[in-house]
Design a protein around this motif. Structure first.
Motif, PDB file in Angstrom:
ATOM      1  N   ASP A  42       0.894  -1.329   0.079  1.00  0.00           N
ATOM      2  CA  ASP A  42      -0.159   0.187  -0.273  1.00  0.00           C
ATOM      3  C   ASP A  42       0.783   1.351   0.437  1.00  0.00           C
ATOM      4  O   ASP A  42       1.215   1.404   0.778  1.00  0.00           O
ATOM      5  CB  ASP A  42      -0.857   0.214   1.378  1.00  0.00           C
ATOM      6  N   MET A  44       0.448   4.114  -1.723  1.00  0.00           N
ATOM      7  CA  MET A  44      -0.380   5.560  -1.207  1.00  0.00           C
ATOM      8  C   MET A  44      -0.255   5.783   0.628  1.00  0.00           C
ATOM      9  O   MET A  44      -1.027   6.617   1.361  1.00  0.00           O
ATOM     10  CB  MET A  44      -1.760   5.747  -1.272  1.00  0.00           C
ATOM     11  N   GLY A  45      -1.168   4.401   0.789  1.00  0.00           N
ATOM     12  CA  GLY A  45      -1.188   4.627   2.295  1.00  0.00           C
ATOM     13  C   GLY A  45       0.204   5.280   3.331  1.00  0.00           C
ATOM     14  O   GLY A  45      -0.410   5.409   4.728  1.00  0.00           O
ATOM     15  N   SER A  48      -0.115   9.248   2.538  1.00  0.00           N
ATOM     16  CA  SER A  48      -1.468   9.758   2.707  1.00  0.00           C
ATOM     17  C   SER A  48      -1.695  10.152   4.648  1.00  0.00           C
ATOM     18  O   SER A  48      -1.444   9.310   5.481  1.00  0.00           O
ATOM     19  CB  SER A  48      -2.264   9.435   2.530  1.00  0.00           C
ATOM     20  N   ASN A  49      -2.745  11.109   4.878  1.00  0.00           N
ATOM     21  CA  ASN A  49      -2.984  11.469   6.313  1.00  0.00           C
ATOM     22  C   ASN A  49      -3.537  10.870   7.091  1.00  0.00           C
ATOM     23  O   ASN A  49      -4.720   9.824   6.630  1.00  0.00           O
ATOM     24  CB  ASN A  49      -3.702  12.951   6.133  1.00  0.00           C
ATOM     25  N   GLU A  91     -16.344   4.775   1.904  1.00  0.00           N
ATOM     26  CA  GLU A  91     -14.946   5.091   0.595  1.00  0.00           C
ATOM     27  C   GLU A  91     -14.208   6.085   0.992  1.00  0.00           C
ATOM     28  O   GLU A  91     -13.192   6.166   1.044  1.00  0.00           O
ATOM     29  CB  GLU A  91     -15.507   4.382  -0.733  1.00  0.00           C
ATOM     30  N   ASP A 105     -13.907  19.289   8.823  1.00  0.00           N
ATOM     31  CA  ASP A 105     -13.434  17.760   9.841  1.00  0.00           C
ATOM     32  C   ASP A 105     -12.210  17.961  10.396  1.00  0.00           C
ATOM     33  O   ASP A 105     -11.056  18.511  10.157  1.00  0.00           O
ATOM     34  CB  ASP A 105     -13.281  17.218   8.618  1.00  0.00           C
TER      35      ASP A 105
END
Lengths: 355, 172
Positions: A42, A44-45, A48-49, A91, A105
Motif C-alpha cells: 500500500d 499511498m497508505g 496519506s493522512n 469509501e 473535519d
C-alpha cells in the motif's frame, strides 16, 4: 505457506535494513491479500493522512472532531465515533449515518501531529538556546556547546544570508523570526519523513499550501507602494500594454506561493513514494517469483534505498532552505522601494556624459 | 484512484479542517517566536557583534596609536642621537679651542716670564755695573786720596783717575 514465506522474508529484510517500515508494509500487504488481491503493498497508505499516529510497535488512534449541522462532534477515535452511531465508515472516510453533511473535519490527524512535532522541536531548541543567551552565554562570551553553536550557525545563516540579503535593510529584522521558524519547522518535518514508520507532514499539500499562504499574506501586507504600482500601473510603458501586463502580474502574485507549495510538497512526496516503492519491490518480487527471488533481490533494493536516503536527507535540508529563501525573496521583492526618479536622472546623466 | 482526485481526501486535495489546524498552530507559534523567543537572541547576537566590532575598532585604533608612538619614539631617538653627536662635536671643538688657547696663554706667559727675567737680569746687571763702577770709583778715589794725602792734591789726581776710568769703560 506463502504467507509464512512472506513473513520470513520480512524478518530477513528487517535484519538487513532495520526498517520497521517494511514490516508495516508487510502487515498491510498481508491483510490486503486477505481482503482483495489487488495490491501487494500500500504505497499511498504510507504517504496519506491517517486517523492514527503510527509508532514502530503500535498505532495510536487520534481524536476525531467534526462540525456537522452546526454542532461539534468530538470523539477520542474513529472507532468511538462509529460506536456512537452518529457516524459510519464509507469509501470517502467517515460520513453521518443520517446523511447530513459534515461541514468541517477538524480531526487531529497523523500529519498534524508531525506538524506539531516540528513546531515543538523548533520551540524547545529556540527556548533552550534563548535562555542561554539571556543568561549571558553568547551575549558577552562566545557560544558554548553543540546545541548553541549549531543553532547560531543556522540562525545567523538565516539572518545574514537570507533575510539581510534579500529583504531591504530597514525591514529585514522583523522577518527573521518567521523565516527562521519556517526553516526549522520544515526541516524537522522533512526529517521526520526519513523515519520509516513516520511521514513527512510537508508531503501533504495542505501543510505546504498553508505555509505558502502565510508567506503570501506576509508579502502582500508588507508590500510597498511601488510593488502595487508595478502590478497595476507600470510606470514607463505605453498605457495599452496594461491590458496584457496587469492580468499577468496579478496572476504572478498567486503563482509565487503556488509554486512554493507545490515544490516542497512534490519533492517530499516523491522521495517518500520512491523509497516505499523500491522497498515494496521486494514484496512484489516475492509475490511474483517466490520468496527466494524476493529476498535475494532485496539486497539490491536495500542498497538502493540507502543511497536514496542520503539523497533524501540532502533534499530535506535543501527544500527547507529553498522554501525559506524564496519566501524571503518574495517578501523582499514586494517590500522593496524603487527610486525611479533617481534612476532616470542617473541614466540621463550617464547619457549626457557619454555624448 | 481516489487518492489523486482533488477534494476526495486524495493527495492533491486541500483538507480544510487540517489546514485550519496547521494555520492556527503555525500562527500561534509564530506569535510566540516573534514576541518572546527570537528577540532576545537577536538582541544578544547584535550586542555581541557590536562588542566585537567596537573592540576590533578600538584595537585597531590602539595599534595605530602604538605605531604612531613608536614612530615618534624612533624619530625622537634619531633626533636625540643627532643632537648628542652635535653636542659631542661641539664639545670636542670647544675643548680643542680651549686647549690651544691655554697652550698659547701659557706660552705667552712663559715668554713674558722669560722676557721679564731677562729684563730684570739686564737691570740687575746694569745696577751691578753701576754699583761696581761706583765702588771702583770710590775705591780708586779712596786709594788715590790715600796716595794724594800722602803726596799730591786730590783734585788733579781725581781728574786723572776719572779719565783713566773713562778709558777703561771705553775699552770695556
Amino acid at each position: 505457506m506463502s504467507k509464512l514465506m512472506r513473513r520470513a522474508a520480512a524478518i530477513l529484510l528487517f535484519l538487513l535494513a532495520y526498517s520497521p517500515d517494511v514490516i508495516a508494509a508487510d502487515a498491510t500487504d498481508a491483510t490486503d491479500v486477505n481482503n482483495d488481491q489487488e495490491s501487494v503493498i500500500d504505497v499511498m497508505g504510507k504517504v496519506s493522512n491517517h486517523d492514527y499516529f503510527e509508532l514502530p510497535w503500535t498505532k495510536v488512534y487520534l481524536p476525531r472532531i467534526f462540525l456537522s449541522e452546526g454542532e461539534w462532534h468530538v470523539y477520542k477515535s474513529t472507532k468511538s465515533a462509529v460506536d456512537s452511531g452518529e457516524f459510519e465508515v464509507s469509501e470517502a472516510g467517515l460520513v453521518r449515518t443520517n446523511g447530513a453533511e459534515i461541514t468541517l473535519d477538524m480531526s487531529i490527524s497523523s500529519h498534524l501531529i508531525y506538524v506539531w512535532m516540528g513546531l515543538l522541536l523548533t520551540f524547545i531548541i529556540t527556548f533552550l538556546v534563548g535562555n542561554r543567551y539571556k543568561s549571558g552565554v553568547g551575549r558577552t562570551t562566545e557560544p558554548k556547546g553543540i546545541l548553541q553553536n549549531m543553532f547560531e550557525v543556522l540562525f545567523v545563516f538565516i539572518r545574514d544570508d537570507i533575510a539581510k540579503e534579500f529583504i531591504p535593510h530597514n525591514k529585514y529584522e522583523k522577518f527573521v523570526p518567521y523565516l527562521f521558524t519556517i526553516f526549522m519547522a520544515i526541516t524537522f518535518m522533512n526529517l521526520f519523513g526519513l523515519l520509516p514508520w513516520a511521514a513527512a507532514a510537508t508531503a501533504n499539500l495542505t501543510v505546504t499550501a498553508t505555509l505558502a499562504m502565510i508567506t503570501f499574506v506576509l508579502t502582500q501586507v508588507n508590500a510597498s507602494k511601488d510593488h502595487w504600482r508595478h502590478v497595476f500601473v507600470f510606470p514607463g510603458v505605453p498605457a495599452w500594454t496594461r491590458i496584457i501586463l496587469t492580468p499577468v502580474e496579478v496572476l504572478g502574485l498567486f503563482t509565487k506561493p503556488f509554486s512554493l507549495a507545490i515544490r516542497l510538497f512534490a519533492n517530499m512526496l516523491s522521495g517518500k513514494i520512491m523509497i516505499v516503492c523500491i522497498l515494496g519491490l521486494i514484496f512484489v518480487f516475492t509475490d511474483l517469483f517466490g520468496a527466494y527471488v524476493g529476498v535475494g533481490s532485496g539486497v539490491f533494493w536495500v542498497l538502493l534505498t540507502t543511497a536514496l536516503y542520503f539523497l533524501k536527507v540532502l533534499v530535506a535540508l535543501i527544500q527547507a532552505y529553498v522554501f525559506t529563501l524564496l519566501s524571503a525573496v518574495f517578501i523582499g521583492m514586494a517590500a522593496e522601494e524603487h527610486h525611479h526618479e533617481h534612476d532616470e536622472t542617473s541614466v540621463a546623466h550617464a547619457q549626457n556624459v557619454q555624448t | 484512484m481516489q487518492y489523486f482526485l482533488a477534494g476526495g481526501g486524495g493527495l492533491l486535495s486541500f483538507e480544510t479542517g487540517f489546514g485550519i489546524w496547521v494555520l492556527i498552530s503555525t500562527l500561534l507559534f509564530l506569535w510566540a517566536m516573534n514576541k518572546w523567543l527570537v528577540p532576545p537572541i537577536m538582541k544578544a547576537l547584535k550586542e555581541r557583534e557590536a562588542t566585537i566590532k567596537t573592540s576590533l575598532e578600538s584595537a585597531e585604533k590602539a595599534l595605530a596609536r602604538a605605531e604612531e608612538v613608536s614612530r615618534d619614539n624612533e624619530k625622537a631617538l634619531k633626533e636625540a642621537e643627532i643632537a648628542a653627536q652635535k653636542i659631542r662635536k661641539q664639545a670636542i671643538e670647544e675643548a680643542e679651542l680651549l686647549r690651544t688657547e691655554r697652550i698659547e696663554k701659557s706660552k705667552a706667559e712663559a715668554d713674558k716670564l722669560l722676557t721679564d727675567a731677562r729684563h730684570v737680569i739686564e737691570q740687575e746687571k746694569k745696577r751691578a755695573l753701576n754699583e761696581l763702577r761706583n765702588e771702583v770709583a770710590q775705591l780708586a778715589v779712596e786709594g788715590a786720596s790715600i796716595i794724594l794725602k800722602s803726596e799730591l792734591d786730590s783734585a788733579k789726581n781725581r781728574e786723572l783717575v776719572n779719565s783713566y776710568i773713562e778709558d777703561l769703560t771705553k775699552s770695556n
